[in-house]
Design a protein around this motif. Structure first.
Motif, PDB file in Angstrom:
ATOM      1  N   GLN A   1       1.275  -1.022 -19.579  1.00  0.00           N
ATOM      2  CA  GLN A   1       0.425  -0.275 -18.641  1.00  0.00           C
ATOM      3  C   GLN A   1      -0.358  -1.135 -17.583  1.00  0.00           C
ATOM      4  N   TRP A   2      -0.805  -2.245 -18.155  1.00  0.00           N
ATOM      5  CA  TRP A   2      -1.343  -3.197 -17.051  1.00  0.00           C
ATOM      6  C   TRP A   2      -0.419  -3.648 -16.229  1.00  0.00           C
ATOM      7  N   LEU A   3       0.800  -4.116 -16.736  1.00  0.00           N
ATOM      8  CA  LEU A   3       1.540  -4.512 -15.615  1.00  0.00           C
ATOM      9  C   LEU A   3       1.984  -3.474 -14.542  1.00  0.00           C
ATOM     10  N   LEU A   4       2.378  -2.075 -15.063  1.00  0.00           N
ATOM     11  CA  LEU A   4       2.361  -1.156 -14.307  1.00  0.00           C
ATOM     12  C   LEU A   4       1.354  -0.780 -13.275  1.00  0.00           C
TER      13      LEU A   4
ATOM     14  N   ARG B   1       9.853  -5.734  -3.965  1.00  0.00           N
ATOM     15  CA  ARG B   1       8.765  -6.704  -3.870  1.00  0.00           C
ATOM     16  C   ARG B   1       7.943  -6.807  -4.992  1.00  0.00           C
ATOM     17  N   VAL B   2       7.349  -5.587  -5.397  1.00  0.00           N
ATOM     18  CA  VAL B   2       6.379  -5.341  -6.656  1.00  0.00           C
ATOM     19  C   VAL B   2       7.140  -5.173  -7.979  1.00  0.00           C
ATOM     20  N   GLY B   3       8.519  -5.287  -8.132  1.00  0.00           N
ATOM     21  CA  GLY B   3       9.099  -5.179  -9.382  1.00  0.00           C
ATOM     22  C   GLY B   3       9.287  -3.826  -9.962  1.00  0.00           C
ATOM     23  N   LEU B   4       9.379  -2.633  -8.780  1.00  0.00           N
ATOM     24  CA  LEU B   4       9.727  -1.571  -9.260  1.00  0.00           C
ATOM     25  C   LEU B   4      11.024  -0.955  -9.136  1.00  0.00           C
ATOM     26  N   SER B   5      11.788  -1.934  -8.497  1.00  0.00           N
ATOM     27  CA  SER B   5      13.426  -1.899  -8.476  1.00  0.00           C
ATOM     28  C   SER B   5      14.078  -1.281  -7.430  1.00  0.00           C
ATOM     29  N   SER B   6      13.431   0.022  -7.145  1.00  0.00           N
ATOM     30  CA  SER B   6      13.930   0.980  -6.156  1.00  0.00           C
ATOM     31  C   SER B   6      12.923   2.020  -5.608  1.00  0.00           C
ATOM     32  N   ALA B   7      13.251   2.591  -4.391  1.00  0.00           N
ATOM     33  CA  ALA B   7      12.395   3.671  -3.809  1.00  0.00           C
ATOM     34  C   ALA B   7      12.158   4.641  -4.868  1.00  0.00           C
ATOM     35  N   THR B   8      13.371   5.024  -5.442  1.00  0.00           N
ATOM     36  CA  THR B   8      13.346   6.247  -6.468  1.00  0.00           C
ATOM     37  C   THR B   8      12.418   6.005  -7.653  1.00  0.00           C
ATOM     38  N   ASN B   9      12.353   4.602  -8.165  1.00  0.00           N
ATOM     39  CA  ASN B   9      11.596   4.351  -9.509  1.00  0.00           C
ATOM     40  C   ASN B   9       9.994   4.016  -8.817  1.00  0.00           C
ATOM     41  N   LEU B  10       9.802   3.814  -7.715  1.00  0.00           N
ATOM     42  CA  LEU B  10       8.419   3.734  -7.015  1.00  0.00           C
ATOM     43  C   LEU B  10       7.928   5.181  -7.025  1.00  0.00           C
ATOM     44  N   ARG B  11       8.524   5.857  -6.312  1.00  0.00           N
ATOM     45  CA  ARG B  11       7.823   7.424  -6.068  1.00  0.00           C
ATOM     46  C   ARG B  11       7.635   8.231  -7.726  1.00  0.00           C
ATOM     47  N   ARG B  12       8.558   7.780  -8.429  1.00  0.00           N
ATOM     48  CA  ARG B  12       8.481   8.183  -9.970  1.00  0.00           C
ATOM     49  C   ARG B  12       7.191   7.862 -10.453  1.00  0.00           C
ATOM     50  N   ARG B  13       6.760   6.443 -10.313  1.00  0.00           N
ATOM     51  CA  ARG B  13       5.653   5.758 -10.911  1.00  0.00           C
ATOM     52  C   ARG B  13       4.539   6.183 -10.209  1.00  0.00           C
TER      53      ARG B  13
ATOM     54  N   GLY C   1       1.257 -13.326 -10.027  1.00  0.00           N
ATOM     55  CA  GLY C   1       2.031 -13.869  -9.017  1.00  0.00           C
ATOM     56  C   GLY C   1       3.539 -13.887  -9.363  1.00  0.00           C
ATOM     57  N   ARG C   2       3.917 -12.999 -10.205  1.00  0.00           N
ATOM     58  CA  ARG C   2       5.202 -12.752 -10.522  1.00  0.00           C
ATOM     59  C   ARG C   2       5.663 -11.351 -10.730  1.00  0.00           C
ATOM     60  N   LEU C   3       4.848 -10.258 -10.054  1.00  0.00           N
ATOM     61  CA  LEU C   3       5.359  -9.101  -9.971  1.00  0.00           C
ATOM     62  C   LEU C   3       6.681  -8.769  -9.600  1.00  0.00           C
ATOM     63  N   ASP C   4       7.366  -9.385  -8.850  1.00  0.00           N
ATOM     64  CA  ASP C   4       8.529  -9.270  -8.445  1.00  0.00           C
ATOM     65  C   ASP C   4       9.639  -9.642  -9.340  1.00  0.00           C
ATOM     66  N   ASP C   5       9.131 -10.275 -10.568  1.00  0.00           N
ATOM     67  CA  ASP C   5      10.094 -10.750 -11.641  1.00  0.00           C
ATOM     68  C   ASP C   5      10.244  -9.564 -12.533  1.00  0.00           C
TER      69      ASP C   5
ATOM     70  N   ASN D   1      -0.652  -0.906  -7.831  1.00  0.00           N
ATOM     71  CA  ASN D   1      -1.567  -1.407  -6.843  1.00  0.00           C
ATOM     72  C   ASN D   1      -1.323  -2.343  -5.686  1.00  0.00           C
ATOM     73  N   ALA D   2      -0.229  -3.182  -5.992  1.00  0.00           N
ATOM     74  CA  ALA D   2       0.424  -4.223  -5.274  1.00  0.00           C
ATOM     75  C   ALA D   2       1.186  -3.571  -4.064  1.00  0.00           C
ATOM     76  N   ALA D   3       1.683  -2.327  -4.546  1.00  0.00           N
ATOM     77  CA  ALA D   3       2.405  -1.546  -3.561  1.00  0.00           C
ATOM     78  C   ALA D   3       1.791  -0.848  -2.339  1.00  0.00           C
ATOM     79  N   ARG D   4       0.327  -0.412  -2.824  1.00  0.00           N
ATOM     80  CA  ARG D   4      -0.167   0.487  -2.024  1.00  0.00           C
ATOM     81  C   ARG D   4      -0.466  -0.190  -0.478  1.00  0.00           C
ATOM     82  N   GLU D   5      -0.969  -1.600  -0.393  1.00  0.00           N
ATOM     83  CA  GLU D   5      -1.150  -1.971   0.693  1.00  0.00           C
ATOM     84  C   GLU D   5      -0.021  -2.178   1.748  1.00  0.00           C
ATOM     85  N   PRO D   6       1.091  -2.629   1.451  1.00  0.00           N
ATOM     86  CA  PRO D   6       2.199  -2.776   2.476  1.00  0.00           C
ATOM     87  C   PRO D   6       2.874  -1.450   2.625  1.00  0.00           C
ATOM     88  N   LEU D   7       2.573  -0.290   1.893  1.00  0.00           N
ATOM     89  CA  LEU D   7       3.064   1.082   2.193  1.00  0.00           C
ATOM     90  C   LEU D   7       2.384   1.664   3.158  1.00  0.00           C
TER      91      LEU D   7
END
Length: 297
Positions: A237-240, A264-276, A201-205, A245-251
């Motif tokens: 690794q669990w947090l990541l 929204r899912v705590g990955l800070s930027s589009a660049t970081n999300l793509r890398r992950r 419930g706090r992945l955006d933190d 998983n939380a990013a999949r549905e809105p994408l």
């Protein structure tokens, strides 16, 4: 006649055909106390996009030459071949797992490893997916694998709908060895369930391992040990994985910018999300992060 507990009206749109076949069409005995009437023979495999071997009860015996040929022929022409539980033995006898990693039920792991030294057995994981061949542990892990394949084929939103209809989690954490023996006292007295729910419930933190440990009331070292015992991975690794998983549905199902989804899912930027996403095997089939493959029908 509609049965009690029907989900009619709740089921997602049908995107797969389904059929059952056997080497010798007719009544097929089961261990559930009834026979199945199977009318299709092995030729049905020639038109299947995905072939599922739900089990192989005679693990000490190879399938017949006809079954082996049918499995090899289906795989050679591009069908995806998957197994559930002891079905991995049939795939291994057919040579489809040589030089690859695979899994099967934990209770059969020793027998499997002895019979198939050319296969790299991983007795802990719930499933192993190579794209063209996949194996899973017990029956429950077979459902995990099938939901994973539906997610890869049709997207996270569709898979989540299927899982909700089945009253199943879209993705289950950890490996199968957590079920192979009686739980340790730490697993009973110090369940992580409430902590995992709190963190989801706090992945955006900007949650850290110390934050998790503090909420759990233990040291970071103790938390890491409890995660290894109960979840089968590290807290980081669990947090990541939860954030991915939380990013999949809105994408897939919204027009939100990738940068907004990342925050929204705590990955800070589009660049970081793509890398992950790109560093996580088969993490995301959507074109907004990377080019995907055509969904199977």
């Amino acid at each position: 006649m509609r049965g009690v507990g029907t989900t009619e009206g709740l089921d997602p749109p049908t995107r797969y055909g389904f059929g059952v076949c056997t080497e010798y069409p007719g009544p097929v005995a089961t261990r559930a106390g009834y026979d199945m009437l199977v009318t299709k023979g092995l030729e049905a495999l020639d038109g299947a996009d995905t072939v599922v071997v739900p089990g192989w009860p005679r693990i000490e015996e190879s399938p017949s030459p006809a079954v082996v040929r049918a499995l090899r022929r289906a795989h050679k022409r591009g069908a995806r071949v998957i197994s559930i539980c002891s079905g991995a033995f049939a795939l291994a006898y057919a040579g489809l797992l040589d030089g690859r990693s695979a899994t099967t039920h934990w209770a059969l792991a020793g027998e499997f490893a002895a019979r198939f030294p050319a296969v790299h057995l991983d007795p802990d994981v719930l499933y192993v997916d190579h794209g063209d061949v996949a194996t899973s542990a017990g029956a429950g892990a077979g459902i995990d694998l099938c939901l994973h394949l539906v997610r890869a084929d049709q997207g996270a939103g569709y898979a989540a709908h299927v899982a909700r209809t089945m009253v199943m989690p879209p993705h289950r954490e950890g490996g199968q060895l957590q079920y192979a023996a009686p739980p340790h006292p730490a697993q009973i007295d110090g369940s992580l369930a409430s902590l995992l729910e709190w963190a989801r419930g706090r992945l955006d933190d900007e949650l850290t391992i110390d934050d998790l440990a503090g909420h759990a009331g233990c040291s970071a070292r103790t938390l890491a040990r409890r995660f290894a015992e109960q979840v089968g991975t590290s807290p980081g690794q669990w947090l990541l994985s939860q954030r991915i998983n939380a990013a999949r549905e809105p994408l897939e199902s919204s027009d939100l910018p990738v940068d907004a989804v990342a925050r929204r899912v705590g990955l800070s930027s589009a660049t970081n999300l793509r890398r992950r996403f790109l560093s996580a095997p088969r993490a995301c089939p959507m074109g907004r992060v990377r080019s995907g493959r055509t969904p199977r029908r």
